[in-house]
Design a protein around this motif. Structure first.
Motif, PDB file in Angstrom:
ATOM      1  N   ALA A 122       0.832  -1.205   0.000  1.00 59.44           N
ATOM      2  CA  ALA A 122       0.000   0.000   0.000  1.00 59.44           C
ATOM      3  C   ALA A 122       0.866   1.254   0.000  1.00 59.44           C
ATOM      4  CB  ALA A 122      -0.912  -0.007   1.223  1.00 59.44           C
ATOM      5  N   LEU A 123       1.890   1.242   0.813  1.00 58.97           N
ATOM      6  CA  LEU A 123       2.734   2.432   0.880  1.00 58.97           C
ATOM      7  C   LEU A 123       3.586   2.585  -0.376  1.00 58.97           C
ATOM      8  CD1 LEU A 123       1.658   2.666   3.708  1.00 58.97           C
ATOM      9  CD2 LEU A 123       3.961   3.102   4.528  1.00 58.97           C
ATOM     10  N   GLY A 124       4.025   1.442  -0.890  1.00 62.66           N
ATOM     11  CA  GLY A 124       4.802   1.468  -2.131  1.00 62.66           C
ATOM     12  C   GLY A 124       3.980   2.080  -3.256  1.00 62.66           C
ATOM     13  N   ASN A 125       2.726   1.664  -3.344  1.00 65.05           N
ATOM     14  CA  ASN A 125       1.860   2.214  -4.389  1.00 65.05           C
ATOM     15  C   ASN A 125       1.658   3.711  -4.215  1.00 65.05           C
ATOM     16  OD1 ASN A 125       1.514  -0.197  -5.637  1.00 65.05           O
ATOM     17  ND2 ASN A 125      -0.396  -0.713  -4.567  1.00 65.05           N
ATOM     18  N   ALA A 126       1.429   4.092  -2.960  1.00 67.97           N
ATOM     19  CA  ALA A 126       1.211   5.523  -2.697  1.00 67.97           C
ATOM     20  C   ALA A 126       2.431   6.333  -3.117  1.00 67.97           C
ATOM     21  CB  ALA A 126       0.907   5.745  -1.221  1.00 67.97           C
ATOM     22  N   ALA A 127       3.622   5.800  -2.806  1.00 63.33           N
ATOM     23  CA  ALA A 127       4.850   6.505  -3.162  1.00 63.33           C
ATOM     24  C   ALA A 127       5.006   6.567  -4.680  1.00 63.33           C
ATOM     25  CB  ALA A 127       6.049   5.825  -2.518  1.00 63.33           C
ATOM     26  N   ALA A 128       4.695   5.447  -5.338  1.00 66.93           N
ATOM     27  CA  ALA A 128       4.807   5.406  -6.798  1.00 66.93           C
ATOM     28  C   ALA A 128       3.830   6.411  -7.419  1.00 66.93           C
ATOM     29  CB  ALA A 128       4.541   3.994  -7.298  1.00 66.93           C
ATOM     30  N   ASN A 129       2.614   6.452  -6.864  1.00 72.49           N
ATOM     31  CA  ASN A 129       1.631   7.413  -7.370  1.00 72.49           C
ATOM     32  C   ASN A 129       2.101   8.843  -7.197  1.00 72.49           C
ATOM     33  OD1 ASN A 129      -0.117   5.452  -8.151  1.00 72.49           O
ATOM     34  ND2 ASN A 129      -1.335   5.489  -6.254  1.00 72.49           N
ATOM     35  N   ALA A 130       2.865   9.052  -6.155  1.00 76.01           N
ATOM     36  CA  ALA A 130       3.408  10.390  -5.913  1.00 76.01           C
ATOM     37  C   ALA A 130       4.612  10.668  -6.789  1.00 76.01           C
ATOM     38  CB  ALA A 130       3.794  10.531  -4.441  1.00 76.01           C
ATOM     39  N   GLY A 131       4.971   9.677  -7.616  1.00 71.22           N
ATOM     40  CA  GLY A 131       6.140   9.858  -8.475  1.00 71.22           C
ATOM     41  C   GLY A 131       7.428   9.897  -7.669  1.00 71.22           C
ATOM     42  N   TYR A 132       7.410   9.327  -6.501  1.00 69.70           N
ATOM     43  CA  TYR A 132       8.581   9.275  -5.602  1.00 69.70           C
ATOM     44  C   TYR A 132       9.109  10.649  -5.246  1.00 69.70           C
ATOM     45  CZ  TYR A 132       8.472   4.344  -6.673  1.00 69.70           C
ATOM     46  OH  TYR A 132       8.059   3.064  -6.838  1.00 69.70           O
ATOM     47  N   VAL A 133       8.261  11.629  -5.342  1.00 68.04           N
ATOM     48  CA  VAL A 133       8.731  12.946  -4.919  1.00 68.04           C
ATOM     49  C   VAL A 133       7.884  13.399  -3.741  1.00 68.04           C
ATOM     50  CG1 VAL A 133       9.502  13.599  -7.198  1.00 68.04           C
ATOM     51  CG2 VAL A 133       7.201  14.226  -6.459  1.00 68.04           C
ATOM     52  N   TYR A 134       8.315  14.486  -3.160  1.00 63.10           N
ATOM     53  CA  TYR A 134       7.617  15.024  -2.002  1.00 63.10           C
ATOM     54  C   TYR A 134       6.229  15.497  -2.405  1.00 63.10           C
ATOM     55  CZ  TYR A 134       6.433  18.234   1.757  1.00 63.10           C
ATOM     56  OH  TYR A 134       5.806  18.879   2.779  1.00 63.10           O
ATOM     57  N   GLN A 135       5.278  15.099  -1.607  1.00 65.41           N
ATOM     58  CA  GLN A 135       3.924  15.632  -1.775  1.00 65.41           C
ATOM     59  C   GLN A 135       3.402  15.952  -0.398  1.00 65.41           C
ATOM     60  OE1 GLN A 135       1.394  13.029  -3.963  1.00 65.41           O
ATOM     61  NE2 GLN A 135       1.900  14.051  -5.899  1.00 65.41           N
ATOM     62  N   LYS A 136       2.314  16.710  -0.386  1.00 68.02           N
ATOM     63  CA  LYS A 136       1.753  17.086   0.902  1.00 68.02           C
ATOM     64  C   LYS A 136       1.381  15.868   1.737  1.00 68.02           C
ATOM     65  CE  LYS A 136      -0.390  21.608   0.488  1.00 68.02           C
ATOM     66  NZ  LYS A 136      -1.683  22.284   0.550  1.00 68.02           N
ATOM     67  N   ASN A 137       0.988  14.790   1.076  1.00 66.03           N
ATOM     68  CA  ASN A 137       0.546  13.630   1.851  1.00 66.03           C
ATOM     69  C   ASN A 137       1.711  12.794   2.365  1.00 66.03           C
ATOM     70  OD1 ASN A 137       1.479  12.064  -0.216  1.00 66.03           O
ATOM     71  ND2 ASN A 137      -0.529  11.533  -1.023  1.00 66.03           N
ATOM     72  N   ASN A 138       2.932  13.182   2.007  1.00 67.29           N
ATOM     73  CA  ASN A 138       4.082  12.506   2.601  1.00 67.29           C
ATOM     74  C   ASN A 138       4.229  11.043   2.224  1.00 67.29           C
ATOM     75  OD1 ASN A 138       6.091  13.635   4.136  1.00 67.29           O
ATOM     76  ND2 ASN A 138       4.628  14.283   5.687  1.00 67.29           N
ATOM     77  N   ALA A 139       3.641  10.638   1.100  1.00 68.36           N
ATOM     78  CA  ALA A 139       3.649   9.224   0.749  1.00 68.36           C
ATOM     79  C   ALA A 139       5.067   8.670   0.634  1.00 68.36           C
ATOM     80  CB  ALA A 139       2.892   9.021  -0.566  1.00 68.36           C
ATOM     81  N   THR A 140       5.919   9.388  -0.056  1.00 67.38           N
ATOM     82  CA  THR A 140       7.280   8.884  -0.287  1.00 67.38           C
ATOM     83  C   THR A 140       8.025   8.717   1.043  1.00 67.38           C
ATOM     84  OG1 THR A 140       7.189  10.159  -2.316  1.00 67.38           O
ATOM     85  CG2 THR A 140       9.320   9.245  -1.694  1.00 67.38           C
ATOM     86  N   THR A 141       7.900   9.711   1.892  1.00 68.24           N
ATOM     87  CA  THR A 141       8.582   9.648   3.184  1.00 68.24           C
ATOM     88  C   THR A 141       8.091   8.476   4.024  1.00 68.24           C
ATOM     89  OG1 THR A 141       8.438  12.024   3.114  1.00 68.24           O
ATOM     90  CG2 THR A 141       9.260  11.045   5.123  1.00 68.24           C
ATOM     91  N   ALA A 142       6.763   8.306   4.029  1.00 67.77           N
ATOM     92  CA  ALA A 142       6.211   7.208   4.810  1.00 67.77           C
ATOM     93  C   ALA A 142       6.772   5.884   4.306  1.00 67.77           C
ATOM     94  CB  ALA A 142       4.688   7.218   4.719  1.00 67.77           C
ATOM     95  N   TYR A 143       6.847   5.786   3.010  1.00 67.03           N
ATOM     96  CA  TYR A 143       7.363   4.562   2.407  1.00 67.03           C
ATOM     97  C   TYR A 143       8.820   4.330   2.807  1.00 67.03           C
ATOM     98  CZ  TYR A 143       8.384   1.217  -1.339  1.00 67.03           C
ATOM     99  OH  TYR A 143       8.753   0.110  -2.044  1.00 67.03           O
ATOM    100  N   ILE A 144       9.609   5.374   2.713  1.00 71.86           N
ATOM    101  CA  ILE A 144      11.029   5.221   3.074  1.00 71.86           C
ATOM    102  C   ILE A 144      11.174   4.890   4.557  1.00 71.86           C
ATOM    103  CG2 ILE A 144      13.214   6.473   3.315  1.00 71.86           C
ATOM    104  CD1 ILE A 144      12.506   7.863   0.683  1.00 71.86           C
ATOM    105  N   SER A 145      10.355   5.489   5.387  1.00 69.15           N
ATOM    106  CA  SER A 145      10.547   5.163   6.807  1.00 69.15           C
ATOM    107  C   SER A 145      10.087   3.734   7.094  1.00 69.15           C
ATOM    108  CB  SER A 145       9.923   6.211   7.723  1.00 69.15           C
ATOM    109  OG  SER A 145       8.553   6.269   7.527  1.00 69.15           O
ATOM    110  N   LEU A 146       9.079   3.287   6.388  1.00 64.54           N
ATOM    111  CA  LEU A 146       8.693   1.876   6.539  1.00 64.54           C
ATOM    112  C   LEU A 146       9.839   0.964   6.107  1.00 64.54           C
ATOM    113  CD1 LEU A 146       6.557  -0.282   7.165  1.00 64.54           C
ATOM    114  CD2 LEU A 146       5.755  -0.084   4.809  1.00 64.54           C
TER     115      LEU A 146
END
Lengths: 1128, 417
Positions: free
Chosen positions: A230-254
């Protein structure tokens, strides 16, 4: 030391915990709370510990009581309660038993109907001490939209399984978006892993943007393998860049959290990220991913490093280098070294060079040394800094050889690096000197000077004979840093031969070399050399170095007689004189000059002498004021005003304030006046307030906002009335009169006689005392000049100046009596060498000043004279010369000094000038006297406002101030003050003033030991109108016989006003009359027949006799006009 | 699409090799293509001061108060993007460096967000409001490889405050060992430092309506929600523990950071803090008499508040000598003795150069966090009014559960620190 502190700390804790065991002094909880609240906020740690320990001793009931008193915000202030409750919580946090009591009480309070903001406060308090046991209560607030946030945060602090569970249960049960956000937020912070399925469920259910962010973050913090997808998808959807929803960061911290347990999964994902980051050129993502990979034992780390080097992106490469585990990895280190030798990319070079320098890779020195010659400034800087850090001969040689470069930037880098090189660099520098260009030579000479390399004296000296002006002037500057007394002969020769441009530097070198010799050897050496020289003036600065009077005379004579270069040299030498005495010849020059250029130069010299002198602020002020007369430029005037601002003198403040009206000087003047005023509360008063007000309006510098706040604070804390007033207006003799006889004789004259005599002497005074240029001048003939007003206790400021003449002499009469002495210290025939400022006519008490603080005759001096009672202190030019000495009555030696009289300026047959005369009267209360009725009735005074002679006990905390007894409780209660005598039946009259919440007591028929409320009798003295005393027992009201008979409440004057009270004790009958109303009238035997109201033993209640006492309870209280009549 | 940043990266390499344009432009000038850009968050009094900082161009600004934002916009000539939500500014592709000039309760959060977005950071002091936030900023920056600059500068330039000397010669003297060891540093009015005690809070705040131009909820952000009163925000916020620590918060890092540098304590923290102060209100910051920090080796930093402390105190005191204000030293012949020693290690003090060559700035997230830790140790000790012991390795208080709860405070949703 440490151990002792620890023991003291432990003792403190023991005492504190001992106090918690039982209520202090056997008082009721309500009293303990009221007393403690009256102490808060506690000013000292000691009081704080005591007041809080007292509070804690009241247990659950007490804490609930406190919370119950809290008002909703916007109503009455909760200030004291805030202090009490938070102090309570802080103090019990580390003690299990009392913490549980407090937590329990907070819980109970939360179950009561309180205002929501008060509840939030209580929950925030509970957060500091809550444990698993408090989870249930906290959970009940999770659904409340307003309180769910503080409650959830408290649960985060608890951090147990149960707390997590409560958060999760609320999340599942609630449908309120805000509550859910709070729960997810708290779960994310508390790391409650069991919530994962629920969070994933919500994430899959198309959450709002805010909730998605919270979910991603929480899952990043607590998630397992199950969240990866789920987090991987969210990060991919964010294009692996910073977004307000912090998807990439959450993924990296996981990923980071799973790195140990799921290395394979993480590796796959991280590699994907490194590649994706490259594609979108996001190096921060790649660094984070590379970090994950590098932390895995099985990764081929070298490949990552190689790739980073190959790509040559400095951001990525630096990131990789920073997280690369180089320990015991010889291969990688070698790779870096090899790359350094081969790479052409400046980015890669810079990154690797910095890395090698930081990590002490000495093996790379040859490569770095090579790169130090790079044409790329970034690489070159990295290389030079790293070489200096790495150190060693090879680095040194490499850096030194850069000095040979023709490029100035390169030479600068090398110089900076070499200045930080740890080790002897002198010989290496010398070895490259000849082959270096001008810039290099200059740099070497600077380095030699910087490290004062005396070993390189010859190298420096030799350059003085070259033709290269750049090198020569650098050498000249360096000369002073390498010369010693052994080089003096050389340097004198050089001085005679050199061109004018080099001369100042050579002089400095000579002085530096002379400093190796004692002063008495310097003078003959230099004068000897001068004799054979045709350019004597070249040696003035060397003469000056000895600092002797003889040298000063030679130079001042030269200045007076010579011209041109010689004159210049003389003034230059004087400017740099070491002793302050040079101020006199300098002033003489200034006073005799009309030449603007000369005055400008002399002013600079004067200011520099004053600035660098170690003189008192008073002396600096006097001469800065002189210097101001000669200042030619605004720059000079501003500098003088700036320095005046540091002198701390009242007159200096007025002097500076005067310049606020000149636009070019106003800012500095305002700052100077402000500096003086706000650093000296004793200057407060009308005039100072007026000046500060103007300063506030004048200031316009970048810090003005801050400064205005400081001024506002000063004005709020200090009186804006009273203060020093001027005694002399600078124009005429207004406020002054002539002298008629002495005080004793004057007292015997009739009013008419006196008036006639006064008129006559006033005429004479106008001839003897004249006003000139704002100064008050005594011509040398005539009699004393006297103030029209009489003064008792006061502080006086006055500037005075004696003029040269046969017998310069003057003085200040205080209360019509001679005198604070002023005379010329040269008059040793009359003993004047002791200096001015003594009480000359004293016979029993000291008459000589403590030290000589006089300025030379013809210059201004300044007095601060303080007279209180019969004692006098004098500060002459900022030095204390008379220290609280009794001034004897010269006119009638059998009497003490007059209580009030005029101030006189003495006429003693020599010319004297005065200016800036100010006086501040110090209030002196009249001693209290019995009325004629009381006298007749047989009252006697126990306290008349002047002394505590009839009292015993704590005379430290109970002090006499302005006619009152003031209790300043320094620690704890402040203790008790007892009458010396014992009293049986009496009428006792006194006045008292309370501070807000103040508590004290009047003990009667009490022994000197023990709690008077029980071993004797206590009549309560208490501000029972204060909110903290809302819940008193009736027998605690003001005036009550404590614990026995209640008094009527409501007859106290408002806090801050004096109350008048009369206490009549006659056998068992006690009566208290407050401000005219009988508030208590009862029989103690009757009242205690069937037990006391407070259910306590009062063994001393029926004492026949005892002392009367003020019983301290830790608050400030004042008493006055105390008298008593004994009843037979 | 090529981002401006990417363009800078590629072009940057080329310009660095071509020496000519810079010389043509003259010393200190940077070619427009090479110019770094910044976005400023928080453009109140402090933030507007950031507009001219360094040779950077403002391209974006953000504030939750519309009045601040329009005032700031009026100061910049070129077109600037104006934001209400700082995350939008961080997302702005044109921004290279994020300047954080908000009240301290935002510093940690914003630094971390900017770090995650791969931006470099220029942050006002104090670095963070809690020790825990500081630790996480340091972690975030290590992870993402950003360059961070904390904005106080006395460890590398300017004579600081009333001391009358820059820190470099002091550092040299300390390093030389001439003063002996351990050293005691006194920061008081008498050594030239003003603790600005007018930054105190009010203990009785009436709830007031929130002004229209201010988004109060966003202003509070991660801090606990408390009813609005004008004294909480803008120029008086330093008086409330939720946002800062009074004069200690305002000036502490300015005064203490150079001391950490001087004493060589950049990688550690004191092991003990003692306070002598009146009791502090749980919401409003008050004043104090002294705060004493002790390091494991016996070195001490003593802060005297207001007028407290001795007038003739040396700034640095060691077993072999003292240094007073204006660099007056009482060691005989100290100048000559000191000359034998090398200058202190050079520091990277050009922030833009650090950004370009990816080197840590002289005062960065790591040593900045350590000096801010001292400020925050004092803040916690003041709030609790007791002596605290600290473990500088794990960065937690020893045997004090409550103090440790203040190390790190839970934040309000939807914020993440």
């Amino acid at each position: 030391m440490k151990h002792i502190q620890l023991i003291i700390l432990c003792l403190g804790l023991l005492i504190a915990s001992g106090m918690q065991a039982q209520l202090p002094e056997g008082r009721t909880k309500a009293t303990v709370i009221a007393d403690a609240l009256a102490q808060l906020p506690a000013d000292t740690p000691h009081k704080y510990n005591q007041a809080i320990a007292d509070l804690v001793s009241t247990g659950e009931e007490g804490l609930l009581d406190l919370i119950g008193r809290m008002n909703p915000p916007g109503n009455q202030s909760n200030e004291t309660l805030d202090y009490a409750i938070s102090g309570w919580i802080h103090s019990v946090a580390n003690d299990k038993a009392t913490r549980n009591v407090a937590a329990g009480a907070l819980e109970k309070a939360l179950n009561r109907p309180l205002d929501k903001e008060v509840k939030a406060f209580v929950i925030r308090q509970l957060r500091m001490i809550a444990t698993d046991e408090n989870v249930d209560v906290l959970s009940t607030f999770l659904k409340d939209e307003y309180l769910s946030d503080p409650a959830a945060q408290a649960l985060v602090s608890v951090g147990t399984e149960k707390a997590g569970n409560a958060l999760l249960a609320t999340l599942t049960a609630s449908s309120d978006e805000k509550v859910r956000l709070n729960m997810i937020n708290a779960i994310g912070q508390s790391g409650y892993q069991k919530a994962e399925p629920a969070l994933l469920g919500l994430l899959g259910g198309n959450p709002s943007e805010a909730m998605q962010k919270m979910l991603l973050n929480a899952l990043g913090n607590i998630g397992t393998k199950a969240s990866l997808k789920a987090l991987g998808n969210a990060a991919a959807n964010a294009g692996y860049v910073y977004q307000k929803n912090n998807a990439t960061t959450a993924y990296i911290s996981l990923l980071g959290r799973l790195n140990d347990t799921e290395p394979k999964l993480v590796k796959k994902e991280a590699e994907k990220l490194v590649a994706a980051g490259k594609k979108i050129d996001k190096q921060d993502i790649r660094i984070a991913a590379a970090k994950l990979l590098l932390a895995q034992p099985s990764t081929k780390k070298e490949d990552i490093l190689k790739n980073a080097i190959k790509e040559g992106d400095i951001t990525y490469l630096s990131g990789v280098l920073n997280s690369y585990p180089f320990q015991n990895d010889k291969k990688s280190s070698e790779l870096v070294q090899a790359t350094l030798a081969s790479t052409k990319s400046p980015e890669v070079q810079a990154a690797l060079v910095y890395w090698a320098g930081k990590h002490g890779r000495k093996a790379s020195i040859p490569q770095i040394a090579g790169l130090a010659g790079s044409s790329n400034p970034m690489v070159q800087k990295a290389a030079t800094l790293s070489l200096a850090k790495l150190g060693g001969e090879e680095s040194l040689v490499a850096l030194a050889s850069l000095l040979k470069s023709g490029n100035e930037g390169t030479v600068d880098l090398a110089k900076d690096a070499l200045s930080t090189y740890n080790g002897d660099i002198s010989y290496t520098l010398a070895s490259v000197f000849e082959n270096s260009g001008d810039a290099g030579k200059k740099a070497i000479l600077e380095l030699i000077a910087n490290r004062k390399m005396e070993s390189q004296y010859d190298l420096v000296y030799n350059q003085m004979f070259g033709d290269n002006e750049t090198v020569k002037s650098a050498a000249a500057i360096a000369l002073k840093d390498v010369s010693t007394d052994k080089n003096l002969a050389d340097l004198f020769t050089l001085l005679e031969r050199s061109s004018t441009t080099d001369i100042p530097a050579i002089r400095q070198a000579i002085n530096a070399a002379l400093d190796y010799l004692p002063a008495e050897e310097q003078l003959p050496l230099v004068t000897g050399k001068m004799k054979s020289s045709s350019k004597k003036h070249l040696y003035y600065t060397a003469l000056a170095n000895s600092g002797s009077q003889q040298a000063m005379d030679i130079i001042t004579n030269a200045y007076a007689s010579a011209g041109g270069a010689e004159k210049e040299a003389a003034i230059d030498a004087l400017t740099h004189w070491k002793s302050f005495h040079v101020i006199y010849p300098m002033l003489e020059i200034a006073r005799g000059s009309n030449d603007k250029g000369e005055l400008e130069k002399v002013t600079d010299a004067l200011v520099s002498i004053i600035r660098n002198s170690g003189q008192t602020g008073a002396v600096k002020y006097l001469y800065l004021r002189e210097a101001m007369q000669f200042a030619q430029t605004d720059k000079q005037k501003n500098e003088i005003l700036r320095l005046i601002g540091n002198t701390g003198q009242y007159q200096a403040m007025l002097f500076a304030a005067h310049y606020m009206d000149e636009p070019a000087l106003s800012e500095t003047a305002a700052l100077a006046a402000m500096n003086i005023a706000i650093n000296e509360p004793s200057f407060a008063g009308i005039e100072t307030a007026r000046i500060l007000d103007k300063v506030s309006k004048t200031l316009s510098n970048p810090d003005a906002g801050y400064q205005r706040q400081s001024i506002a604070k000063y004005l709020a804390e200090n009186p804006a009335e009273g203060g020093f007033v001027s005694l002399f207006n600078g124009k005429d003799l207004d406020g002054w009169k002539g002298l008629v006889e002495n005080p004793v004789k004057r007292a015997k004259m009739s009013q008419k006689e006196l008036a006639a005599a006064q008129e006559k002497v006033n005429k004479q005074a106008k001839e003897s005392w004249i006003v000139e240029n704002g100064e008050l001048l005594f011509t040398g003939k005539g009699n004393n000049l006297c103030t029209e007003k009489q003064y008792g206790d006061f502080e006086m400021l006055v500037d005075w100046k004696l003029y040269p003449g046969p017998e310069p002499d003057a003085g200040i009469y205080l209360r019509g009596t001679p005198q604070v002495q002023i005379w010329d210290t040269a008059r040793t025939n009359v003993g004047a060498e002791v200096g001015s400022g003594g009480l000359y006519n004293n016979q029993q008490n000291p008459s000589k000043p403590l030290k000589v603080a006089d300025q030379k005759v013809g210059e201004w001096n300044t007095f601060l004279i303080r007279m209180v009672g019969e004692r006098v202190s004098v500060w002459l030019n900022g030095e204390l010369v008379t220290d609280n000495v009794i001034l004897e009555n010269y006119w009638d030696r059998s009497q003490p000094i007059f209580p009030v009289e005029q101030i006189e300026l003495q006429a003693h047959g020599s010319k004297v000038a005065y200016r800036d005369i100010f006086i501040k009267e110090i209030g002196r209360p009249e001693p209290f006297k019995l009325s004629s009725e009381e006298e007749k009735e047989g009252f006697r005074v126990l306290f008349d406002g002047t002394n505590l002679d009839q009292w015993t006990g704590n005379k430290k905390d109970y002090a006499v101030e302005s006619g009152n007894i003031v209790l300043h409780p320094s620690k704890g209660s402040g203790g008790n003050l007892y009458t010396n005598d014992q009293f049986n039946n009496f009428v006792f009259r006194f006045e008292f003033m309370l501070t807000p919440g103040a508590n004290n007591g009047l003990g009667i028929r009490t022994p000197l030991e023990g709690d008077a409320a029980y071993v004797g009798m206590e009549l309560q003295i208490l501000d029972n109108e204060a909110p903290v005393y809302e819940k008193l027992a009736v027998y605690q009201y003001h005036g009550s016989v404590y614990g026995i008979i209640p008094a009527k409440r409501g007859f106290l004057k408002p806090v801050g006003e004096w109350n008048y009270q009369e206490v009549i004790a006659e056998g068992d009958h006690i009566k208290v009359i407050l401000n005219g109303t009988t508030i208590l009238d009862g029989n103690i035997r009757e009242a205690s027949k069937n037990g006391t109201m407070d259910k306590k033993q009062h063994p001393g209640l029926l004492n026949e006799t005892g002392h009367i006492a003020f019983l301290g309870h830790g608050s400030k209280v004042m008493f006055r006009n105390i008298r008593i009549k004994e009843l037979k | 699409m090529t981002s401006r940043r990417q363009f800078l990266k590629t072009m940057g390499g080329v310009t660095l090799l071509t020496v000519v344009p810079r010389n043509v432009l003259g010393k200190g000038m940077i070619a427009p293509s090479d110019e770094l850009t910044k976005g400023i968050i928080g453009v109140g009094g402090m933030g507007r001061g950031h507009i001219p900082y360094d040779n950077t161009r403002v391209v974006a600004m953000c504030d939750v108060d519309k009045t601040h934002l329009s005032k700031a916009a009026a100061m910049v000539k070129e077109k600037t993007s104006l934001y209400h939500d700082f995350r939008d500014l961080i997302l702005d592709k044109n921004v290279d460096i994020v300047h954080i000039a908000t009240p301290p309760h935002w510093h940690g959060l914003m630094s971390m967000e900017a770090a995650k977005a791969g931006k470099d950071i220029f942050c006002e002091k104090p670095m963070t409001r809690t020790i825990g936030e500081g630790k996480r900023v340091r972690e975030a920056i290590a992870q993402h490889g950003n360059i961070f600059r904390l904005n106080t500068w006395f460890r590398f330039k300017d004579p600081f405050y009333g001391l009358g000397t820059p820190v470099k010669p002091l550092k040299k003297l300390v390093d030389s060992g001439l003063l002996g060891w351990p050293l005691k540093v006194t920061i008081s009015k008498h050594t030239g430092f003003d603790w600005k005690f007018y930054w105190v809070g009010k203990t009785h705040l009436e709830p007031q309506p929130v002004p229209q131009e201010l988004d109060y909820d966003m202003w509070l952000g991660p801090a606990p929600y408390k009813p609005y009163n004008a004294h909480r925000v803008h120029s008086t916020f330093r008086g409330y523990w939720d946002y800062d620590g009074g004069g200690l918060g305002d000036m502490g890092q300015h005064y203490i950071d150079p001391v950490q540098y001087m004493l060589g304590k950049d990688n550690t923290s004191p092991v003990k803090v003692e306070v002598d102060a009146p009791q502090q209100h749980p919401d409003a910051v008050g004043t104090w008499r002294s705060i004493t920090y002790t390091y494991e080796d016996g070195c001490q930093i003593i802060l005297w508040g207001g007028d407290y402390g001795e007038a003739d105190t040396p700034y640095i005191s060691g077993p072999n000598g003292n240094v007073y204000k204006n660099f007056v030293c009482d060691i005989p012949d100290w100048e000559k003795k000191l000359a034998d020693f090398p200058e202190p290690q050079a520091q990277n003090t050009n922030f833009l150069e650090c950004v370009r060559n990816r080197q840590k700035f002289a005062l960065n997230e790591s040593n900045g966090h350590r000096s801010c830790t001292i400020v925050n140790m004092g803040v916690v000790a003041l709030q609790l009014n007791r002596t605290l012991e600290f473990d500088p390795v794990n960065e937690v208080f020893v045997n004090d559960a409550e103090a440790n709860r203040l190390l790190d405070q839970p934040v309000r949703a939807p914020w993440i620190v």
